[in-house]
Design a protein around this motif. Structure first.
Motif: not given
Length: 423
Positions: A333-360
């Motif tokens: 990076a030309v300008n170096v910073f700390p970076v935060m992912l201040t939002e991500f999320g998904f439905a809190m059901d029985a299966t979605t958290y097993r998908n690629t997005y949450a698992s990754c």
């Protein structure tokens, strides 16, 4: 916490007392938390001991129509904060609306009561009902308690339980966020007065001086192109962004020099490339420079959001996060910073958290030592988009905020992600 242990070790070496001196008691040791004010150094956030630290937390909304933190009709502040603490999270992104501060100014410097706020948002009957439930669960409050006093009480308990507070200006008009036609999209939109925005940021930064756990503030959530305001749409560019971000950052620093200041990007905060790549801030030729933040260049953090919930390739998700934001933590990076992912999320059901997005994300975020706050803690809202007692199926907590909505995820992959990030 590890950074606390490091502080004690450092203190004992640097300021070793004669053996006849009594050792520092536990209350004095605890008083050092959170070892602030924090600063940045390259890709890291560091405390006063020199310890690198990051955030692993959640979002607690307080920006909707009622304009104070959600869930208090169902549980006490103490109970909710203990739930956050119980799985090791160390941070809360606490959202607020500029309208709250506007109304304080228009009311001669006095905030309105939670009774008035509830009645305005929910109607007389339901407002009175929810007020009664809030007072029953939180007997420290009365009908004359103000909205800002609720924020103060939440901040007090978060600080007591040693959870870092990150304030976030989520929206101008108190309402559900976000859409392209809600009047809150971009500087100068229907509800987005730049003057009121900077005034509101400064007000909350100053008020937060009494919050021991307040360490940072986000200038604006999810800046985006309006679909129904051509005049404002014409100014939707990086040059305008830079002009107003510098203005707001200066206002915050003038009000509270201790705070880290988070800069969010464009297109619902999904990318912030010109800042860390050092490219032209179009349509002009100017470029980001730390010199434009005199005396507090070491207070700047970048934040991005990601909701690619349907993605089926972990490598693609990682590449997207890197190219749109996390690259700022690298030497390329030309300008170096700390970076935060201040939002991500998904439905809190029985299966979605097993998908690629949450698992990754469960493995990638700890591997990058990237700070994050998941959307969202809330199991329900006082009101959302006109619907009262709205059930939040993305909520970590269930509808009445009494337990985790999806315990298998929270007590499994999520808790592991917390530990991996903080360890």
């Amino acid at each position: 916490m590890k950074f606390f242990t490091a502080l004690i070790a450092l203190t004992s070496v640097a300021f070793a007392a004669p053996s006849s001196q009594p050792q520092q008691d536990e209350s004095s040791k605890r008083a050092a938390w959170p070892n602030g004010p924090f600063v940045t150094q390259g890709r890291y956030i560091r405390d006063t001991t020199g310890k690198n630290l990051t955030y692993a937390g959640t979002n607690w909304p307080g920006h909707n129509d009622v304009m104070f933190p959600e869930g208090l009709q169902y549980q006490s502040i103490e109970f909710i904060v203990q739930k956050i603490k119980s799985i090791g999270m160390n941070a809360v992104r606490l959202t607020f609306a500029i309208q709250m501060i506007d109304e304080i100014y228009s009311n001669g410097g006095k905030d309105i009561t939670i009774q008035q706020a509830l009645v305005q948002a929910l109607g007389q009957a339901n407002g009175a009902k929810i007020l009664g439930q809030i007072l029953a669960k939180n007997p420290r409050f009365t009908a004359s308690t103000t909205r800002l006093q609720v924020f103060d009480a939440v901040a007090e308990e978060l600080s007591k339980q040693q959870i870092l507070i990150h304030l976030d200006n989520h929206i101008s008009k108190g309402m559900w966020c976000c859409s392209a036609d809600d009047g809150n999209t971009w500087f100068g939109d229907r509800y987005f007065s730049v003057a009121n925005w900077t005034r509101g940021l400064a007000y909350m930064a100053d008020n937060g001086k009494s919050w021991p756990g307040l360490v940072s503030i986000g200038l604006r959530n999810e800046l985006r192109e309006p679909s129904n305001n051509q005049a404002v749409k014409n100014t939707y560019n990086w040059q305008t962004w830079y002009t107003y971000m510098k203005q707001a950052a200066q206002a915050v620093n003038n009000a509270n020099k201790d705070l880290l200041i988070f800069l969010s990007g464009l297109n619902y905060d999904t990318f912030i490339n010109p800042v860390f790549e050092g490219t032209a801030l179009t349509p002009g030729n100017g470029r980001f420079s730390f010199n434009d933040f005199p005396g507090y260049a070491n207070k700047l953090v970048l934040e991005i959001h990601n909701y690619e919930t349907g993605i089926n390739s972990c490598s693609s998700l990682q590449n997207n996060l890197y190219s749109r934001g996390f690259k700022a933590m690298s030497s390329s990076a030309v300008n170096v910073f700390p970076v935060m992912l201040t939002e991500f999320g998904f439905a809190m059901d029985a299966t979605t958290y097993r998908n690629t997005y949450a698992s990754c994300l469960s493995t990638y975020l700890p591997s990058q030592k990237a700070g994050w706050t998941i959307w969202v803690l809330a199991g329900s809202y006082y009101i959302r988009s006109g619907r009262q007692d709205y059930d939040e199926d993305w909520g970590m907590l269930n509808h009445d905020w009494s337990n985790w909505r999806q315990p298998a995820y929270i007590n499994g992959p999520f808790t592991s992600m917390v530990r991996g990030t903080l360890n």
